[in-house]
Design a protein around this motif. Structure first.
Motif, mmCIF file in Angstrom:
data_model
loop_
_atom_site.group_PDB
_atom_site.id
_atom_site.type_symbol
_atom_site.label_atom_id
_atom_site.label_comp_id
_atom_site.label_asym_id
_atom_site.label_seq_id
_atom_site.Cartn_x
_atom_site.Cartn_y
_atom_site.Cartn_z
ATOM 1 N N TYR A 34 0.834 -1.212 0.000
ATOM 2 C CA TYR A 34 0.000 0.000 0.000
ATOM 3 C C TYR A 34 0.865 1.256 0.000
ATOM 4 O O TYR A 34 0.612 2.211 -0.765
ATOM 5 C CB TYR A 34 -0.913 -0.037 1.228
ATOM 6 C CG TYR A 34 -1.764 1.191 1.412
ATOM 7 C CD1 TYR A 34 -2.993 1.326 0.774
ATOM 8 C CD2 TYR A 34 -1.335 2.245 2.240
ATOM 9 C CE1 TYR A 34 -3.772 2.457 0.949
ATOM 10 C CE2 TYR A 34 -2.106 3.369 2.419
ATOM 11 C CZ TYR A 34 -3.326 3.474 1.774
ATOM 12 O OH TYR A 34 -4.089 4.606 1.942
ATOM 13 N N ARG A 35 1.903 1.279 0.830
ATOM 14 C CA ARG A 35 2.793 2.452 0.875
ATOM 15 C C ARG A 35 3.544 2.636 -0.441
ATOM 16 O O ARG A 35 3.735 3.771 -0.907
ATOM 17 C CB ARG A 35 3.773 2.307 2.038
ATOM 18 C CG ARG A 35 3.149 2.484 3.404
ATOM 19 C CD ARG A 35 4.214 2.608 4.480
ATOM 20 N NE ARG A 35 4.894 1.346 4.712
ATOM 21 C CZ ARG A 35 4.518 0.447 5.612
ATOM 22 N NH1 ARG A 35 3.451 0.674 6.370
ATOM 23 N NH2 ARG A 35 5.213 -0.667 5.781
ATOM 24 N N LEU A 36 3.976 1.531 -1.049
ATOM 25 C CA LEU A 36 4.668 1.631 -2.333
ATOM 26 C C LEU A 36 3.765 2.234 -3.405
ATOM 27 O O LEU A 36 4.197 3.070 -4.210
ATOM 28 C CB LEU A 36 5.165 0.254 -2.762
ATOM 29 C CG LEU A 36 6.391 -0.295 -2.023
ATOM 30 C CD1 LEU A 36 6.610 -1.753 -2.387
ATOM 31 C CD2 LEU A 36 7.629 0.524 -2.367
ATOM 32 N N ALA A 58 3.273 -0.513 -11.242
ATOM 33 C CA ALA A 58 2.204 -0.348 -10.251
ATOM 34 C C ALA A 58 1.221 -1.518 -10.294
ATOM 35 O O ALA A 58 0.751 -1.990 -9.247
ATOM 36 C CB ALA A 58 1.472 0.975 -10.495
ATOM 37 N N GLN A 59 0.923 -2.012 -11.490
ATOM 38 C CA GLN A 59 -0.006 -3.141 -11.592
ATOM 39 C C GLN A 59 0.615 -4.419 -11.032
ATOM 40 O O GLN A 59 -0.090 -5.257 -10.451
ATOM 41 C CB GLN A 59 -0.408 -3.347 -13.050
ATOM 42 C CG GLN A 59 -1.500 -4.390 -13.256
ATOM 43 C CD GLN A 59 -2.779 -4.027 -12.524
ATOM 44 O OE1 GLN A 59 -3.171 -2.865 -12.460
ATOM 45 N NE2 GLN A 59 -3.436 -5.029 -11.964
ATOM 46 N N THR A 60 1.913 -4.578 -11.170
ATOM 47 C CA THR A 60 2.591 -5.732 -10.560
ATOM 48 C C THR A 60 2.451 -5.699 -9.045
ATOM 49 O O THR A 60 2.157 -6.727 -8.404
ATOM 50 C CB THR A 60 4.081 -5.738 -10.948
ATOM 51 O OG1 THR A 60 4.198 -5.679 -12.374
ATOM 52 C CG2 THR A 60 4.766 -6.983 -10.437
ATOM 53 N N LEU A 61 2.647 -4.544 -8.451
ATOM 54 C CA LEU A 61 2.464 -4.416 -7.002
ATOM 55 C C LEU A 61 1.016 -4.695 -6.603
ATOM 56 O O LEU A 61 0.759 -5.321 -5.562
ATOM 57 C CB LEU A 61 2.866 -3.006 -6.558
ATOM 58 C CG LEU A 61 4.353 -2.648 -6.667
ATOM 59 C CD1 LEU A 61 4.563 -1.190 -6.274
ATOM 60 C CD2 LEU A 61 5.204 -3.555 -5.782
ATOM 61 N N ALA A 62 0.064 -4.253 -7.438
ATOM 62 C CA ALA A 62 -1.346 -4.494 -7.116
ATOM 63 C C ALA A 62 -1.672 -5.982 -7.169
ATOM 64 O O ALA A 62 -2.432 -6.494 -6.329
ATOM 65 C CB ALA A 62 -2.233 -3.719 -8.096
ATOM 66 N N TRP A 63 -1.121 -6.708 -8.136
ATOM 67 C CA TRP A 63 -1.350 -8.151 -8.202
ATOM 68 C C TRP A 63 -0.686 -8.886 -7.031
ATOM 69 O O TRP A 63 -1.241 -9.853 -6.512
ATOM 70 C CB TRP A 63 -0.824 -8.698 -9.524
ATOM 71 C CG TRP A 63 -1.810 -8.565 -10.647
ATOM 72 C CD1 TRP A 63 -3.168 -8.605 -10.559
ATOM 73 C CD2 TRP A 63 -1.506 -8.367 -12.025
ATOM 74 N NE1 TRP A 63 -3.734 -8.438 -11.802
ATOM 75 C CE2 TRP A 63 -2.738 -8.299 -12.721
ATOM 76 C CE3 TRP A 63 -0.325 -8.242 -12.744
ATOM 77 C CZ2 TRP A 63 -2.802 -8.116 -14.095
ATOM 78 C CZ3 TRP A 63 -0.398 -8.056 -14.115
ATOM 79 C CH2 TRP A 63 -1.624 -7.998 -14.783
ATOM 80 N N ILE A 64 0.493 -8.436 -6.640
ATOM 81 C CA ILE A 64 1.163 -9.061 -5.489
ATOM 82 C C ILE A 64 0.365 -8.820 -4.206
ATOM 83 O O ILE A 64 0.201 -9.719 -3.377
ATOM 84 C CB ILE A 64 2.598 -8.514 -5.360
ATOM 85 C CG1 ILE A 64 3.467 -9.026 -6.509
ATOM 86 C CG2 ILE A 64 3.217 -8.907 -4.021
ATOM 87 C CD1 ILE A 64 4.841 -8.405 -6.555
ATOM 88 N N GLY A 65 -0.152 -7.619 -4.052
ATOM 89 C CA GLY A 65 -0.848 -7.277 -2.819
ATOM 90 C C GLY A 65 -2.290 -7.710 -2.758
ATOM 91 O O GLY A 65 -2.948 -7.482 -1.733
ATOM 92 N N ILE A 66 -2.814 -8.350 -3.813
ATOM 93 C CA ILE A 66 -4.231 -8.711 -3.814
ATOM 94 C C ILE A 66 -4.534 -9.761 -2.744
ATOM 95 O O ILE A 66 -5.634 -9.803 -2.189
ATOM 96 C CB ILE A 66 -4.644 -9.218 -5.210
ATOM 97 C CG1 ILE A 66 -6.166 -9.285 -5.351
ATOM 98 C CG2 ILE A 66 -4.039 -10.569 -5.505
ATOM 99 C CD1 ILE A 66 -6.844 -7.976 -5.368
ATOM 100 N N TYR A 67 -3.564 -10.616 -2.432
ATOM 101 C CA TYR A 67 -3.770 -11.624 -1.382
ATOM 102 C C TYR A 67 -3.650 -11.008 0.005
ATOM 103 O O TYR A 67 -4.369 -11.405 0.934
ATOM 104 C CB TYR A 67 -2.745 -12.753 -1.553
ATOM 105 C CG TYR A 67 -2.790 -13.795 -0.462
ATOM 106 C CD1 TYR A 67 -3.749 -14.801 -0.473
ATOM 107 C CD2 TYR A 67 -1.867 -13.776 0.583
ATOM 108 C CE1 TYR A 67 -3.786 -15.753 0.529
ATOM 109 C CE2 TYR A 67 -1.891 -14.719 1.583
ATOM 110 C CZ TYR A 67 -2.857 -15.714 1.556
ATOM 111 O OH TYR A 67 -2.891 -16.654 2.552
ATOM 112 N N PHE A 68 -2.783 -10.056 0.176
ATOM 113 C CA PHE A 68 -2.523 -9.463 1.491
ATOM 114 C C PHE A 68 -3.425 -8.267 1.772
ATOM 115 O O PHE A 68 -3.545 -7.860 2.927
ATOM 116 C CB PHE A 68 -1.062 -9.023 1.578
ATOM 117 C CG PHE A 68 -0.092 -10.110 1.229
ATOM 118 C CD1 PHE A 68 0.228 -11.094 2.141
ATOM 119 C CD2 PHE A 68 0.485 -10.163 -0.025
ATOM 120 C CE1 PHE A 68 1.122 -12.106 1.824
ATOM 121 C CE2 PHE A 68 1.383 -11.157 -0.355
ATOM 122 C CZ PHE A 68 1.698 -12.142 0.570
#
Length: 669
Positions: free
Chosen positions: A414-416, A463-473
């Motif tokens: 989220y911060r990233l 940014a979309q890569t970070l969003a896909w990584i963070g979808i589980y968390f």
């Protein structure tokens, strides 16, 4: 059917017909009435065709048509040909629906305006942004519907409420720590209802279904775009004549954009010619060694920068993790220090690509397209290396030291995203607005800045890569991504129209779009999917927070579910499929083998089509040569005939005596 044959022919007088004018007029009226009665009985299509075929003027045809319509309407209250009216009504309704749907399409008019003013190359960025926005909207809908709403309605998983202080909007901690925004705000209890709602299964299957659908959509889009823009590249698209005659972007309406499009077309022609010359040109050994040495040095420098950036980020994350474990949750200074890592990451993503551009100038590429692709490759390596080292830090160091480590990872992502969004806005202001002011007011030799398509698209992919990584968390992380993309669209649109000009050196827009989709799939989506899969299959979930607490791995909930299903009569086939198919390595081996064979067959079909296109092109060339040969022969023949026709006869000036002059006389003499 009657053809109004009683009309007098032109040039015939009434007296010669033997009829008076009133009688002729009466006969014409009777004939017209009979014609109208015959037309009334015909169908709509036949009636229209018959009226069109009448040998009369347009005014008379219009009069006959109006009489037919009036007779049809006067016979019955309802129109006899109601099918035509119904069909016309449906057509009008369809046209209105299409018009309304076109107006409801998001940014339809704006995208047409951007394409008309700046060309399809710039439009590619905005279409890509809109495509990503659809992905995140879909994720937001299914996550909010199947995970968040049941959790809120059942029982919010909040133990102690912290007052909202405002800094949480940047850090994601404090008030947001145990809300449904992050993993720790969910529990694994079964909601008592008819039927019962298992939150663990809902959480697992919702995330899995979204990632699978994203993968299918990406593969389909990438294959279609690749087949359309790369497979047939060796065909007529690669010819200079095609670029010169058929590649003009007719959506461009702005005069400046037209000039830029002409410049792009000229650059593409120069690139094509330079590529052909480079294939034929032989380089000396010394020049080749110098050329390769420069490239190796550039790649060593860029790789060293990427490795150094990743190492600094990893050690900074380790030190920050140790310092954050012992700080007071109410300490604002300690909470603000969590922003140090995302700020450093954003600074690296901003500064290192500028250094890469300076390094590329040292290489002096003769082909601008090759320079663009090399720059994209280096930036992708940098960004994906940073994401990779962050994932390694999150999955190896964080779970051992943090109790609810899933929420910690979600807050880090989220911060990233927040800091990346802020840097994107600052880059638009300083990099485009101030650069335009300096180039137009202070140092006019700099000129108006170009809109860097590759850099902006790579920022979206990151940014979309970070969003896909963070979808589980963080299941509600797509909310942030949707808002971010929506604001970026309008910010970039305004900045483009006020501060920028289209890029002078760019590849073909369709091929650039294919490259961007391929980069979004690999390594972006594949890397994010690998991290989520590793988390689900291998890592132990937190023991005191989250929906999977108490399990060895989150995947154990699927094993429990299949064991429970086995006890229900008539569902043994589900357990058999899970045990012998989904959990079997042989199944995935066979699937991989089938995909490879299918890919091989598709590749063979593609190669066959390319060979067919080559042979057809060669036939066209041969036909052109034959036509040229026949035309030359015909021109030579016509020229010879013309010379034979107009050449004066050759007269001999010497006198000749004909000894048989008697035979030339008539016989009667």
């Amino acid at each position: 059917m009657r053809r109004l044959s009683v009309y007098p022919k032109p040039g015939t007088s009434l007296g010669n017909l033997g009829l008076l004018a009133n009688e002729i007029q009466q006969e014409v009226e009777n004939n017209t009435s009979d014609l109208v009665s015959e037309l009334v009985d015909l169908s709509a299509g036949a009636r229209i065709q018959a009226i069109r075929s009448l040998p009369v003027s347009c005014d008379e045809r219009r009069t006959i048509r109006n009489r037919v319509i009036s007779v049809k309407n006067s016979k019955t209250i309802f129109n006899v040909d109601c099918g035509q009216q119904v069909s016309r009504s449906f057509r009008r309704f369809g046209v209105n629906v299409a018009s309304v749907r076109q107006r409801l399409v998001m940014w339809h008019g704006t995208l047409k305006d951007i394409g008309g003013r700046f060309g399809t190359s710039v439009l590619t960025y905005f279409l890509f942004l809109k495509w990503l926005l659809k992905f995140n909207l879909f994720s937001l809908i299914i996550n909010f519907g199947f995970i968040t709403i049941p959790q809120i309605v059942h029982a919010p998983n909040i133990t102690n409420v912290t007052a909202f202080r405002g800094l949480e909007l940047l850090t994601g901690v404090g008030y947001f720590n145990q809300t449904v925004l992050f993993y720790g705000g969910y529990n694994g209890e079964v909601i008592v209802s008819k039927p019962a709602y298992n939150m663990q299964l809902a959480y697992f299957f919702t995330i899995a279904a979204y990632l699978v659908l994203c993968g299918i959509s990406l593969i389909y889009s990438m294959s279609r775009s690749f087949q359309k823009n790369f497979v047939l590249e060796s065909g007529p698209v690669s010819g200079g004549a095609w670029r010169l005659l058929c590649s003009w972007d007719f959506s461009v309406v702005n005069e400046k954009a037209i000039q830029n499009n002409k410049n792009n077309l000229g650059i593409e022609l120069k690139e094509s010619l330079s590529e052909r010359l480079q294939r034929k040109r032989t380089m000396a050994v010394s020049d080749w060694i110098k050329h390769v040495s420069l490239h190796l040095l550039a790649w060593l420098l860029s790789s060293g920068l990427a490795v150094g950036s990743c190492a600094s980020i990893y050690f900074l994350g380790i030190n920050q993790l140790k310092s954050n474990l012992n700080h007071d949750p109410k300490d604002l200074k300690a909470e603000a220090s969590t922003l140090l890592l995302p700020v450093v990451v954003s600074l690296i993503n901003l500064i290192v690509p500028l250094i890469f551009s300076l390094i590329s100038r040292m290489e002096s590429y003769s082909n601008p397209r090759a320079k663009i692709y090399i720059s994209i490759t280096r930036n992708v390596i940098l960004k994906m290396s940073i994401v990779g080292i962050l994932c390694y830090y999150w999955l190896n160091s964080v779970p051992m030291d943090v109790s609810c480590w899933e929420s910690f990872v979600g807050q880090s992502v989220y911060r990233l995203l927040i800091i990346d969004f802020i840097f994107c806005l600052l880059g638009t202001f300083f990099g485009e607005f101030l650069r335009n002011v300096i180039g137009t007011k202070l140092i006019q030799s700099l000129g108006v800045p170009e809109f860097d398509i590759a850099r902006n698209v790579l920022d979206l992919i990151y940014a979309q890569t970070l969003a896909w990584i963070g979808i589980y968390f963080s299941p509600l992380l797509p909310v942030m991504q949707v808002i971010k993309l929506f604001i970026i669209f309008y910010v970039k649109k305004i900045s483009l129209s006020m501060n920028c000009q289209p890029p002078k050196h760019t590849g073909r827009a369709a091929q650039m779009q294919t490259v961007f989709i391929a980069l979004l799939f690999f390594p972006s989506f594949v890397g994010a999917l690998s991290m989520v899969a590793y988390t689900v299959w291998s890592l132990n979930p937190s023991k005191h927070c989250g929906p999977f607490q108490g399990l060895n791995t989150p995947f154990d909930i699927i094993i429990r579910w299949t064991n429970d299903i086995q006890k229900v009569p008539g569902t043994h086939w589900v357990w058999w499929i899970f045990e012998n198919v989904l959990r079997s390595e042989l199944f995935y081996y066979l699937i991989t083998l089938i995909l490879l064979v299918f890919t091989f067959f598709l590749w063979q079909i593609t190669e066959g089509r390319k060979e067919l296109i080559k042979s057809l092109r060669q036939q066209i060339v041969n036909e052109g040569k034959d036509k040229a040969f026949l035309l030359n022969k015909l021109q030579n023949t016509q020229k010879q005939r013309r010379q034979m026709t107009f050449r004066p006869p050759d007269f001999d000036q010497t006198a000749h005596f004909n000894s048989n002059w008697m035979n030339t006389l008539p016989l009667d003499r």
